[in-house]
Write a protein that holds these residues in place. Sequence first.
Motif, mmCIF file in Angstrom:
data_model
loop_
_atom_site.group_PDB
_atom_site.id
_atom_site.type_symbol
_atom_site.label_atom_id
_atom_site.label_comp_id
_atom_site.label_asym_id
_atom_site.label_seq_id
_atom_site.Cartn_x
_atom_site.Cartn_y
_atom_site.Cartn_z
ATOM 1 N N MET A 1 0.833 -1.180 0.000
ATOM 2 C CA MET A 1 0.000 0.000 0.000
ATOM 3 C C MET A 1 0.882 1.249 0.000
ATOM 4 N N GLN A 2 1.999 1.163 0.732
ATOM 5 C CA GLN A 2 2.899 2.302 0.793
ATOM 6 C C GLN A 2 3.506 2.598 -0.582
ATOM 7 N N ALA A 3 3.910 1.559 -1.292
ATOM 8 C CA ALA A 3 4.497 1.766 -2.624
ATOM 9 C C ALA A 3 3.473 2.358 -3.584
ATOM 10 N N TYR A 4 2.224 1.924 -3.474
ATOM 11 C CA TYR A 4 1.171 2.465 -4.343
ATOM 12 C C TYR A 4 0.912 3.930 -4.008
ATOM 13 N N ALA A 5 0.876 4.258 -2.718
ATOM 14 C CA ALA A 5 0.634 5.639 -2.298
ATOM 15 C C ALA A 5 1.782 6.559 -2.723
ATOM 16 N N ASP A 11 6.953 -3.794 -10.995
ATOM 17 C CA ASP A 11 6.554 -4.754 -12.033
ATOM 18 C C ASP A 11 5.883 -5.987 -11.435
ATOM 19 N N ASN A 12 6.428 -6.504 -10.340
ATOM 20 C CA ASN A 12 5.859 -7.670 -9.682
ATOM 21 C C ASN A 12 5.790 -7.373 -8.196
ATOM 22 N N CYS A 13 4.572 -7.246 -7.686
ATOM 23 C CA CYS A 13 4.419 -6.918 -6.270
ATOM 24 C C CYS A 13 4.786 -8.097 -5.379
ATOM 25 N N TRP A 26 -4.492 -0.765 -7.912
ATOM 26 C CA TRP A 26 -5.536 -0.752 -6.881
ATOM 27 C C TRP A 26 -6.244 -2.090 -6.823
ATOM 28 N N PHE A 27 -6.350 -2.794 -7.962
ATOM 29 C CA PHE A 27 -7.010 -4.093 -7.983
ATOM 30 C C PHE A 27 -6.232 -5.125 -7.162
ATOM 31 N N VAL A 28 -4.908 -5.098 -7.255
ATOM 32 C CA VAL A 28 -4.073 -6.006 -6.464
ATOM 33 C C VAL A 28 -4.229 -5.686 -4.977
#
Length: 67
Positions: A1-5, A11-13, A26-28
Amino acid sequence: MQAYARGLAVDNCGCFGLYLTQRLSWFVLLQDAATLLYAGLLFRSARRAPVPSPAGREEASGDVRIP
């Protein structure tokens, strides 16, 4: 969540292993939240499950006692 924010490009979470590679979106994050929710519900239901009484278990199993 931090990386998305923070807006990082990933490339690969790694959320679902090496064989199900997904870009961070957001879907992941919704999939991760649903997985945590289901795990919590399963854990809660396992803790609330009634413990069978030993007398009921012996009667149901049909064991024969030898004196």
